[in-house]
Design a protein around this motif. Structure first.
Motif, PDB file in Angstrom:
ATOM      1  N   ASP A 178       0.824  -1.206   0.000  1.00 45.81           N
ATOM      2  CA  ASP A 178       0.000   0.000   0.000  1.00 45.81           C
ATOM      3  C   ASP A 178       0.865   1.266   0.000  1.00 45.81           C
ATOM      4  OD1 ASP A 178      -2.563   1.219  -0.081  1.00 45.81           O
ATOM      5  OD2 ASP A 178      -2.489   1.604   2.086  1.00 45.81           O
ATOM      6  N   GLY A 179       1.904   1.242  -0.825  1.00 44.37           N
ATOM      7  CA  GLY A 179       2.693   2.436  -1.062  1.00 44.37           C
ATOM      8  C   GLY A 179       3.781   2.748  -0.063  1.00 44.37           C
ATOM      9  N   ASP A 180       4.057   1.808   0.869  1.00 42.54           N
ATOM     10  CA  ASP A 180       5.094   2.084   1.864  1.00 42.54           C
ATOM     11  C   ASP A 180       5.595   0.763   2.428  1.00 42.54           C
ATOM     12  OD1 ASP A 180       6.803   3.454   3.490  1.00 42.54           O
ATOM     13  OD2 ASP A 180       5.254   4.519   4.625  1.00 42.54           O
TER      14      ASP A 180
ATOM     15  N   VAL B 178      -3.349  -0.874  11.689  1.00 43.40           N
ATOM     16  CA  VAL B 178      -3.535  -2.162  11.049  1.00 43.40           C
ATOM     17  C   VAL B 178      -4.411  -1.975   9.816  1.00 43.40           C
ATOM     18  CG1 VAL B 178      -5.549  -2.771  12.483  1.00 43.40           C
ATOM     19  CG2 VAL B 178      -4.172  -4.582  11.412  1.00 43.40           C
ATOM     20  N   TYR B 179      -4.074  -2.701   8.763  1.00 44.66           N
ATOM     21  CA  TYR B 179      -4.860  -2.664   7.526  1.00 44.66           C
ATOM     22  C   TYR B 179      -5.923  -3.749   7.605  1.00 44.66           C
ATOM     23  CZ  TYR B 179      -5.911  -2.392   2.511  1.00 44.66           C
ATOM     24  OH  TYR B 179      -6.528  -2.224   1.301  1.00 44.66           O
ATOM     25  N   VAL B 180      -7.185  -3.340   7.522  1.00 44.11           N
ATOM     26  CA  VAL B 180      -8.292  -4.283   7.633  1.00 44.11           C
ATOM     27  C   VAL B 180      -8.851  -4.559   6.244  1.00 44.11           C
ATOM     28  CG1 VAL B 180     -10.511  -4.802   8.697  1.00 44.11           C
ATOM     29  CG2 VAL B 180      -8.822  -3.429   9.938  1.00 44.11           C
ATOM     30  N   SER B 181      -8.557  -5.731   5.729  1.00 43.17           N
ATOM     31  CA  SER B 181      -8.992  -6.115   4.387  1.00 43.17           C
ATOM     32  C   SER B 181     -10.465  -6.506   4.394  1.00 43.17           C
ATOM     33  CB  SER B 181      -8.148  -7.288   3.896  1.00 43.17           C
ATOM     34  OG  SER B 181      -8.691  -7.842   2.714  1.00 43.17           O
TER      35      SER B 181
ATOM     36  N   TRP C  33      -6.589   1.648   6.597  1.00 46.34           N
ATOM     37  CA  TRP C  33      -5.804   1.599   7.821  1.00 46.34           C
ATOM     38  C   TRP C  33      -6.610   2.129   8.994  1.00 46.34           C
ATOM     39  CZ3 TRP C  33      -1.207  -0.858   7.997  1.00 46.34           C
ATOM     40  CH2 TRP C  33      -0.573  -1.110   6.781  1.00 46.34           C
ATOM     41  N   HIS C  34      -6.481   1.459  10.134  1.00 46.60           N
ATOM     42  CA  HIS C  34      -7.172   1.872  11.349  1.00 46.60           C
ATOM     43  C   HIS C  34      -6.196   1.811  12.522  1.00 46.60           C
ATOM     44  CE1 HIS C  34     -11.144   1.971   9.439  1.00 46.60           C
ATOM     45  NE2 HIS C  34     -10.712   0.937   8.741  1.00 46.60           N
ATOM     46  N   THR C  35      -6.370   2.724  13.456  1.00 45.23           N
ATOM     47  CA  THR C  35      -5.451   2.839  14.586  1.00 45.23           C
ATOM     48  C   THR C  35      -6.052   2.213  15.838  1.00 45.23           C
ATOM     49  OG1 THR C  35      -4.522   4.885  13.686  1.00 45.23           O
ATOM     50  CG2 THR C  35      -4.118   4.417  16.016  1.00 45.23           C
ATOM     51  N   LEU C  36      -5.324   1.272  16.414  1.00 47.84           N
ATOM     52  CA  LEU C  36      -5.699   0.642  17.671  1.00 47.84           C
ATOM     53  C   LEU C  36      -4.795   1.197  18.772  1.00 47.84           C
ATOM     54  CD1 LEU C  36      -6.997  -1.225  15.565  1.00 47.84           C
ATOM     55  CD2 LEU C  36      -6.364  -3.181  16.995  1.00 47.84           C
ATOM     56  N   THR C  37      -5.404   1.624  19.874  1.00 54.94           N
ATOM     57  CA  THR C  37      -4.655   2.234  20.962  1.00 54.94           C
ATOM     58  C   THR C  37      -5.087   1.652  22.298  1.00 54.94           C
ATOM     59  OG1 THR C  37      -4.538   4.322  19.721  1.00 54.94           O
ATOM     60  CG2 THR C  37      -4.019   4.414  22.069  1.00 54.94           C
ATOM     61  N   GLU C  38      -4.105   1.382  23.137  1.00 51.50           N
ATOM     62  CA  GLU C  38      -4.343   0.979  24.520  1.00 51.50           C
ATOM     63  C   GLU C  38      -3.641   1.999  25.411  1.00 51.50           C
ATOM     64  OE1 GLU C  38      -4.013  -3.749  23.299  1.00 51.50           O
ATOM     65  OE2 GLU C  38      -2.417  -2.786  24.461  1.00 51.50           O
ATOM     66  N   THR C  39      -4.377   2.581  26.349  1.00 47.31           N
ATOM     67  CA  THR C  39      -3.811   3.625  27.197  1.00 47.31           C
ATOM     68  C   THR C  39      -4.128   3.353  28.656  1.00 47.31           C
ATOM     69  OG1 THR C  39      -4.002   5.312  25.463  1.00 47.31           O
ATOM     70  CG2 THR C  39      -3.803   6.090  27.727  1.00 47.31           C
TER      71      THR C  39
ATOM     72  N   TYR D 291      -1.244  -6.761   7.866  1.00 45.36           N
ATOM     73  CA  TYR D 291      -0.238  -5.709   7.746  1.00 45.36           C
ATOM     74  C   TYR D 291      -0.426  -4.674   8.855  1.00 45.36           C
ATOM     75  CZ  TYR D 291       0.445  -7.857   3.220  1.00 45.36           C
ATOM     76  OH  TYR D 291       0.694  -8.781   2.225  1.00 45.36           O
ATOM     77  N   TRP D 292       0.675  -4.383   9.546  1.00 44.00           N
ATOM     78  CA  TRP D 292       0.697  -3.413  10.624  1.00 44.00           C
ATOM     79  C   TRP D 292       1.712  -2.318  10.291  1.00 44.00           C
ATOM     80  CZ3 TRP D 292      -2.271  -3.643  15.145  1.00 44.00           C
ATOM     81  CH2 TRP D 292      -2.970  -4.841  15.369  1.00 44.00           C
ATOM     82  N   ASP D 293       1.559  -1.174  10.943  1.00 41.42           N
ATOM     83  CA  ASP D 293       2.509  -0.085  10.743  1.00 41.42           C
ATOM     84  C   ASP D 293       2.454   0.865  11.937  1.00 41.42           C
ATOM     85  OD1 ASP D 293       4.465   1.354   9.470  1.00 41.42           O
ATOM     86  OD2 ASP D 293       3.262   1.930   7.739  1.00 41.42           O
ATOM     87  N   ASN D 294       3.509   1.674  12.060  1.00 44.21           N
ATOM     88  CA  ASN D 294       3.568   2.791  13.008  1.00 44.21           C
ATOM     89  C   ASN D 294       3.189   2.390  14.436  1.00 44.21           C
ATOM     90  OD1 ASN D 294       4.313   4.577  10.915  1.00 44.21           O
ATOM     91  ND2 ASN D 294       2.177   4.796  10.309  1.00 44.21           N
ATOM     92  N   ALA D 295       3.953   1.467  14.986  1.00 45.85           N
ATOM     93  CA  ALA D 295       3.774   1.080  16.390  1.00 45.85           C
ATOM     94  C   ALA D 295       4.492   2.104  17.268  1.00 45.85           C
ATOM     95  CB  ALA D 295       4.343  -0.314  16.633  1.00 45.85           C
TER      96      ALA D 295
END
Length: 276
Positions: free
Chosen positions: A49-51, A98-101, A181-187, A237-241
């Motif tokens: 996906d371009g990167d 994470v990329y959700v197909s 792409w969607h961002t999953l966050t645990e805080t 596919y995951w990115d930007n952890a």
């Protein structure tokens, strides 16, 4: 006066500059990532996906039937991925994209599951596990690809509930976009662990042992499913952890600004008196 202005700048900018423990863009695979439980077919940087992204691939070779027995026969080793040190004391935040197909949104096709994990607490032998991800497997019989209660959904592992094996169904937001792409966050806020999907809280867990982030994980699940060709292959596919210390509340920054301003005023007044 110049020193006071420098102090003011440090007080305001220090929390922002000191937050990130690690930021992983997966342009290359950082050697800090090491196998957790059992190695997936691939945990590698690829162009997607371009990167450059992280690709986690599951295949039949890592299924229960094909792993070395008896050491790796347990269902425990169906969870396959890598981990790296978290290294944060106190309140923390862990996120990844994470990329959700759209191929995952099926009740008859490939079983999939992938998650972002955080091992919390101050003792490597204990602590809690904060887990946030997605699956399309049945909640009652997850290894059955023909289960009638299969559905795609996000889910959270509630590691401090009365039943420590329970998963919370976070569903799918209205208007959710697949092939994106969607961002999953645990805080960990100091009292609870909050789970956010694209910035929106979907679950809040009163974590009794959430203080400090020991380890971060990216995982996928091997269901041992076979198709007509005897294969069980899928990739996520995951990115930007990013792992970071939690940003101080605005009141904290305001207090720092107030103290620095007070110090500046006191210095100016003192200099004026000395000049007289």
């Amino acid at each position: 006066m110049v020193k006071i202005f420098r102090l003011l700048l440090v007080l305001i900018l220090w929390p922002l500059a000191a937050q990130a423990q690690f930021t992983d863009t997966f342009d290359t695979l950082n050697p800090a990532w090491v196998t957790d439980r059992y190695a997936p077919a691939a945990f590698q940087t690829v162009s997607f996906d371009g990167d450059n992204r992280l690709q986690i691939t599951i295949d039949q070779a890592g299924s229960t039937a094909n792993r070395p027995a008896p050491t790796y026969s347990s269902d425990f080793f169906n969870t396959q991925g890598d981990q790296r040190p978290g290294g944060i004391s106190g309140a923390w935040s862990l996120s990844a994209q994470v990329y959700v197909s759209s191929a995952f949104d099926t009740t008859t096709g490939q079983l999939v599951q992938s998650d972002l994990w955080a091992h919390t607490g101050t003792d490597p032998a204990s602590g809690d596990y904060a887990i946030f991800g997605f699956t399309n497997a049945s909640p009652s019989t997850p290894l059955d690809p023909n289960a009638i209660d299969r559905s795609f959904r996000f889910q959270v592992f509630d590691g401090t509930s009365t039943d420590p094996t329970s998963w919370f169904d976070a569903g799918v937001p209205a208007g959710f976009v697949y092939n994106s792409w969607h961002t999953l966050t645990e805080t960990f806020t100091g009292t609870t662990v909050e789970y956010l999907l694209d910035g929106v809280v979907v679950y809040s867990d009163p974590a009794n042992d959430g203080d400090s982030l020991q380890t971060a994980f990216l995982e996928a699940h091997n269901f041992g499913q076979t198709d007509a060709n005897g294969l069980n292959n899928y990739s996520v596919y995951w990115d930007n952890a990013i792992a970071s210390a939690v940003i101080p509340e605005p009141a904290t920054c305001a207090l720092a600004l107030g103290l620095a301003t007070l110090g500046l005023a006191w210095t100016q007044r003192r200099q004026f008196r000395m000049a007289r």
